[in-house]
Design a protein around this motif. Sequence first.
Motif, short mmCIF file in Angstrom:
data_model
loop_
_atom_site.label_atom_id
_atom_site.label_comp_id
_atom_site.label_asym_id
_atom_site.label_seq_id
_atom_site.Cartn_x
_atom_site.Cartn_y
_atom_site.Cartn_z
N VAL A 105 -2.82 0.74 0.62
CA VAL A 105 -3.64 -0.45 0.92
C VAL A 105 -3.39 -0.95 2.33
O VAL A 105 -4.33 -1.31 3.06
CB VAL A 105 -3.37 -1.56 -0.12
CG1 VAL A 105 -4.07 -2.85 0.29
CG2 VAL A 105 -3.84 -1.12 -1.49
N LEU A 165 1.21 2.55 -3.64
CA LEU A 165 -0.08 1.87 -3.65
C LEU A 165 -0.16 0.82 -2.55
O LEU A 165 -1.19 0.69 -1.87
CB LEU A 165 -0.34 1.23 -5.02
CG LEU A 165 -0.55 2.18 -6.18
CD1 LEU A 165 -0.67 1.41 -7.50
CD2 LEU A 165 -1.81 3.02 -5.96
N THR A 178 5.85 4.15 -7.43
CA THR A 178 4.39 4.16 -7.46
C THR A 178 3.80 2.89 -6.87
O THR A 178 2.80 2.93 -6.13
CB THR A 178 3.89 4.34 -8.90
OG1 THR A 178 4.48 5.52 -9.46
CG2 THR A 178 2.37 4.48 -8.93
#
Length: 317
Positions: A37, A33, A29
């Motif tokens: 980004v 992320l 996870t």
Amino acid sequence: MTIAMNLAANPLMQYAIDPLRELLLSFGTLGMLVWVVLKILAIAVPVIVSVAFYVVWERKLIGWMHVRHGPMYVGWGVLQAFADVFKLLFKEVVQPTVAHPVLYRLAPMLALVPAFAAWAVVPFDTRVVLSNANAGLLYLLAMTSLGIYGVIIAGWASNSKYAFLGAMRASAQMISYEIAMGFSLVGVLIAAGSLNLSEIVMAQSGKGLVSWFFIPLAPLFVVYFVSGVAETNRAPFDVVEGESEIVAGHMVEYSGSQFALFFLAEYANMILISFLTSLFFLGGWLSPFHGWGIPLLSVDGWWWLLAKVFFFASCFI
């Protein structure tokens, strides 16, 4: 089948971006992320830097039109835009005492966020796109329409007659030309048979520029670009500025960093319209000599897209 093969044959994706993605996704996870980004920054940072250099190019080009030099002192003129950015960021933000405290601060973000969110579906080369959405064209129309709310709220929340009049003029013009832009894209949709921007570009991959949509859809091409100029409130459609009242339209009560956000949104939209015009009507990253078998010149790539964008961005000036 041809479109699928072309979309899978990008060396940048194959040797650089795909391995990085697989590496980050292996961390679960957190890696996902970080990957999201990075993709957002890969779009947002170049757009912001492009806006800075676009302002320098605008001032240089206008200077040459006036038979003068334009910016030439701060970093030989190249760094002038960055000096202006620092000046705006460090200026005091003066808020009118009668302005709505929440909406006044929210309006610049409502103008800026849709201008950047629209870049999520803009392809720069084969498979080089943040989101290769099948309904990318509808998403673009939705995002470009949302920017009107920032303009309206800025004029209303300022609690100033001049700002409100500027906002009404701007919103009326933007809504009017939004309709023309939408209808002009219907022809592109029919010709390409898809709402996906990458597939729209590949639908123009015939025999070079003679297969681009700007030839069979010439009236729609003109309508779309002229509507894009009006949508971004550029001359001769700059009625928002209200020159007879000596004000700056809906952002007249804004200063410092808040004004910089409106400024950034306007120029980001100008660059976006230049990209979309190139993608919809001029073959995007496809070479004008595509399929002609000419060494180097027949090779497709992002450099062709940037050259077309540079031309249309200069036409805005």
